[in-house]
Design a protein around this motif. Sequence first.
Motif, PDB file in Angstrom:
ATOM      1  N   MET A   1       0.840  -1.200   0.000  1.00 25.40           N
ATOM      2  CA  MET A   1       0.000   0.000   0.000  1.00 25.40           C
ATOM      3  C   MET A   1       0.873   1.246   0.000  1.00 25.40           C
ATOM      4  O   MET A   1       1.835   1.345   0.750  1.00 25.40           O
ATOM      5  CB  MET A   1      -0.916  -0.002   1.228  1.00 25.40           C
ATOM      6  N   THR A   2       0.540   2.209  -0.854  1.00 27.40           N
ATOM      7  CA  THR A   2       1.296   3.458  -0.918  1.00 27.40           C
ATOM      8  C   THR A   2       0.818   4.425   0.167  1.00 27.40           C
ATOM      9  O   THR A   2      -0.267   4.267   0.735  1.00 27.40           O
ATOM     10  CB  THR A   2       1.126   4.137  -2.288  1.00 27.40           C
ATOM     11  N   LEU A   3       1.624   5.452   0.409  1.00 27.07           N
ATOM     12  CA  LEU A   3       1.237   6.480   1.375  1.00 27.07           C
ATOM     13  C   LEU A   3      -0.034   7.192   0.917  1.00 27.07           C
ATOM     14  O   LEU A   3      -0.899   7.528   1.733  1.00 27.07           O
ATOM     15  CB  LEU A   3       2.379   7.478   1.544  1.00 27.07           C
ATOM     16  N   ALA A   4      -0.180   7.412  -0.377  1.00 28.56           N
ATOM     17  CA  ALA A   4      -1.388   8.053  -0.901  1.00 28.56           C
ATOM     18  C   ALA A   4      -2.624   7.202  -0.609  1.00 28.56           C
ATOM     19  O   ALA A   4      -3.672   7.727  -0.203  1.00 28.56           O
ATOM     20  CB  ALA A   4      -1.242   8.285  -2.410  1.00 28.56           C
ATOM     21  N   GLU A   5      -2.518   5.911  -0.799  1.00 26.71           N
ATOM     22  CA  GLU A   5      -3.647   5.014  -0.521  1.00 26.71           C
ATOM     23  C   GLU A   5      -3.983   5.004   0.968  1.00 26.71           C
ATOM     24  O   GLU A   5      -5.158   5.018   1.362  1.00 26.71           O
ATOM     25  CB  GLU A   5      -3.323   3.603  -1.007  1.00 26.71           C
TER      26      GLU A   5
ATOM     27  N   TRP B   1      -3.379   7.440   3.174  1.00 26.14           N
ATOM     28  CA  TRP B   1      -3.964   8.714   3.568  1.00 26.14           C
ATOM     29  C   TRP B   1      -5.401   8.834   3.074  1.00 26.14           C
ATOM     30  O   TRP B   1      -6.268   9.370   3.764  1.00 26.14           O
ATOM     31  CB  TRP B   1      -3.114   9.878   3.063  1.00 26.14           C
ATOM     32  N   ASP B   2      -5.683   8.308   1.897  1.00 26.70           N
ATOM     33  CA  ASP B   2      -7.041   8.371   1.378  1.00 26.70           C
ATOM     34  C   ASP B   2      -8.007   7.565   2.247  1.00 26.70           C
ATOM     35  O   ASP B   2      -9.157   7.968   2.436  1.00 26.70           O
ATOM     36  CB  ASP B   2      -7.080   7.863  -0.069  1.00 26.70           C
ATOM     37  N   ILE B   3      -7.530   6.469   2.806  1.00 20.22           N
ATOM     38  CA  ILE B   3      -8.363   5.693   3.738  1.00 20.22           C
ATOM     39  C   ILE B   3      -8.572   6.489   5.029  1.00 20.22           C
ATOM     40  O   ILE B   3      -9.687   6.582   5.543  1.00 20.22           O
ATOM     41  CB  ILE B   3      -7.714   4.320   4.041  1.00 20.22           C
ATOM     42  N   CYS B   4      -7.494   7.095   5.544  1.00 16.69           N
ATOM     43  CA  CYS B   4      -7.607   7.890   6.775  1.00 16.69           C
ATOM     44  C   CYS B   4      -8.639   9.003   6.616  1.00 16.69           C
ATOM     45  O   CYS B   4      -9.425   9.268   7.532  1.00 16.69           O
ATOM     46  CB  CYS B   4      -6.252   8.483   7.143  1.00 16.69           C
TER      47      CYS B   4
ATOM     48  N   VAL C   1     -14.466  34.905   0.530  1.00 11.88           N
ATOM     49  CA  VAL C   1     -13.425  34.258  -0.276  1.00 11.88           C
ATOM     50  C   VAL C   1     -13.963  33.961  -1.667  1.00 11.88           C
ATOM     51  O   VAL C   1     -15.114  33.547  -1.827  1.00 11.88           O
ATOM     52  CB  VAL C   1     -12.964  32.945   0.407  1.00 11.88           C
ATOM     53  N   GLU C   2     -13.132  34.177  -2.681  1.00 10.51           N
ATOM     54  CA  GLU C   2     -13.511  33.815  -4.049  1.00 10.51           C
ATOM     55  C   GLU C   2     -12.561  32.777  -4.646  1.00 10.51           C
ATOM     56  O   GLU C   2     -13.005  31.863  -5.333  1.00 10.51           O
ATOM     57  CB  GLU C   2     -13.564  35.061  -4.933  1.00 10.51           C
ATOM     58  N   THR C   3     -11.268  32.932  -4.405  1.00  8.78           N
ATOM     59  CA  THR C   3     -10.288  31.994  -4.976  1.00  8.78           C
ATOM     60  C   THR C   3      -9.515  31.291  -3.862  1.00  8.78           C
ATOM     61  O   THR C   3      -9.137  31.908  -2.867  1.00  8.78           O
ATOM     62  CB  THR C   3      -9.299  32.732  -5.897  1.00  8.78           C
ATOM     63  N   ILE C   4      -9.279  29.992  -4.064  1.00  9.54           N
ATOM     64  CA  ILE C   4      -8.633  29.160  -3.041  1.00  9.54           C
ATOM     65  C   ILE C   4      -7.496  28.370  -3.674  1.00  9.54           C
ATOM     66  O   ILE C   4      -7.656  27.772  -4.744  1.00  9.54           O
ATOM     67  CB  ILE C   4      -9.636  28.151  -2.431  1.00  9.54           C
ATOM     68  N   LEU C   5      -6.357  28.333  -2.993  1.00  2.62           N
ATOM     69  CA  LEU C   5      -5.276  27.412  -3.349  1.00  2.62           C
ATOM     70  C   LEU C   5      -5.164  26.381  -2.242  1.00  2.62           C
ATOM     71  O   LEU C   5      -4.865  26.720  -1.097  1.00  2.62           O
ATOM     72  CB  LEU C   5      -3.937  28.136  -3.499  1.00  2.62           C
ATOM     73  N   ASP C   6      -5.419  25.120  -2.568  1.00  2.00           N
ATOM     74  CA  ASP C   6      -5.167  24.021  -1.634  1.00  2.00           C
ATOM     75  C   ASP C   6      -3.751  23.543  -1.908  1.00  2.00           C
ATOM     76  O   ASP C   6      -3.503  22.768  -2.826  1.00  2.00           O
ATOM     77  CB  ASP C   6      -6.178  22.891  -1.852  1.00  2.00           C
ATOM     78  N   CYS C   7      -2.809  24.036  -1.103  1.00  4.14           N
ATOM     79  CA  CYS C   7      -1.389  23.784  -1.392  1.00  4.14           C
ATOM     80  C   CYS C   7      -0.875  22.499  -0.758  1.00  4.14           C
ATOM     81  O   CYS C   7       0.293  22.160  -0.900  1.00  4.14           O
ATOM     82  CB  CYS C   7      -0.542  24.977  -0.958  1.00  4.14           C
ATOM     83  N   ALA C   8      -1.760  21.787  -0.043  1.00  4.83           N
ATOM     84  CA  ALA C   8      -1.428  20.451   0.477  1.00  4.83           C
ATOM     85  C   ALA C   8      -2.533  19.518  -0.008  1.00  4.83           C
ATOM     86  O   ALA C   8      -3.196  18.842   0.763  1.00  4.83           O
ATOM     87  CB  ALA C   8      -1.333  20.475   1.999  1.00  4.83           C
ATOM     88  N   GLY C   9      -2.715  19.531  -1.314  1.00  2.56           N
ATOM     89  CA  GLY C   9      -3.894  18.917  -1.929  1.00  2.56           C
ATOM     90  C   GLY C   9      -4.028  17.422  -1.757  1.00  2.56           C
ATOM     91  O   GLY C   9      -5.132  16.889  -1.801  1.00  2.56           O
ATOM     92  N   GLY C  10      -2.908  16.734  -1.576  1.00  2.00           N
ATOM     93  CA  GLY C  10      -2.945  15.297  -1.312  1.00  2.00           C
ATOM     94  C   GLY C  10      -3.719  14.504  -2.345  1.00  2.00           C
ATOM     95  O   GLY C  10      -3.544  14.674  -3.555  1.00  2.00           O
ATOM     96  N   THR C  11      -4.628  13.672  -1.883  1.00  2.00           N
ATOM     97  CA  THR C  11      -5.386  12.803  -2.785  1.00  2.00           C
ATOM     98  C   THR C  11      -6.635  13.478  -3.348  1.00  2.00           C
ATOM     99  O   THR C  11      -7.378  12.871  -4.112  1.00  2.00           O
ATOM    100  CB  THR C  11      -5.790  11.498  -2.063  1.00  2.00           C
TER     101      THR C  11
END
Length: 247
Positions: free
Chosen positions: A1-5, A7-10, A32-42
């Motif tokens: 299992m990858t770290l991405a998988e 974290w997606d379960i968590c 707010v009108e514009t958003i940057l999710d800079c830790a976007g993950g999965t």
Amino acid sequence: MTLAELWDICIKFMWNEEYILSLDQFFKSHKVETILDCAGGTGFPAIALKKRAWDITYSDGSQQMFDFFEKELKKEKLQIPHYLFNWLELSDKISQRFDTVLCRGNSLVYVDSWDDNKIQDMTRENIKKSLREFFNILTPSGLLYVDIINEKEFDRPSYPIVEEFGEKVIDGKKIKLTWELVHDYEKRKRTWKSILLIDGVRHEFAYFSYLLRHKELVQIMSEVGFKNIEQVEIKGERNYNVFVGYR
């Protein structure tokens, strides 16, 4: 299992629709009108927010997370601008400025360790540099939303802290999630150990991050220029404490 998988379960254990609704209301109340999710993950919460018609941009520094996100995007048949950038490159690589920068999921403290799982001597300085980049990419009245570990984790009489998240059926598999959390105050290191039982088969993962206290986060945010820094309550956020600061 990858770290991405993993974290997606968590994510599926940690947040639900209540959190998305609260986030939606928070952004609306701050115009707010514009958003940057800079830790976007999965892709959480970027995909959920896009479905609510938010103007959101995704970035992440992990190729593994980025690839997972692209698959989710195709699955959902959505279009979200997305970038594979290290935080220290943000203001150079992205010309747009945003009303809000989101750095959530306790991501900030993994600035040097998310992929290679090592704490480095420069980690605190790189946290500061990252916060400066978040500041630089905001509009003049923009805000940063950042979260870190809950205050209740600190200064416990004994470790590990064991957190039981219960059991869910995900994609037809019965999954039970447990966390074991350890603080090493001398080395300024937090160990996050996830134990998954997937259809009765045990999987263990241990990851390390910089042990950042709330007072220290506020101090660093202030040093890079953020004003009116405060801790805020977001309904549905039961795992981390949220701080906002304004440019």
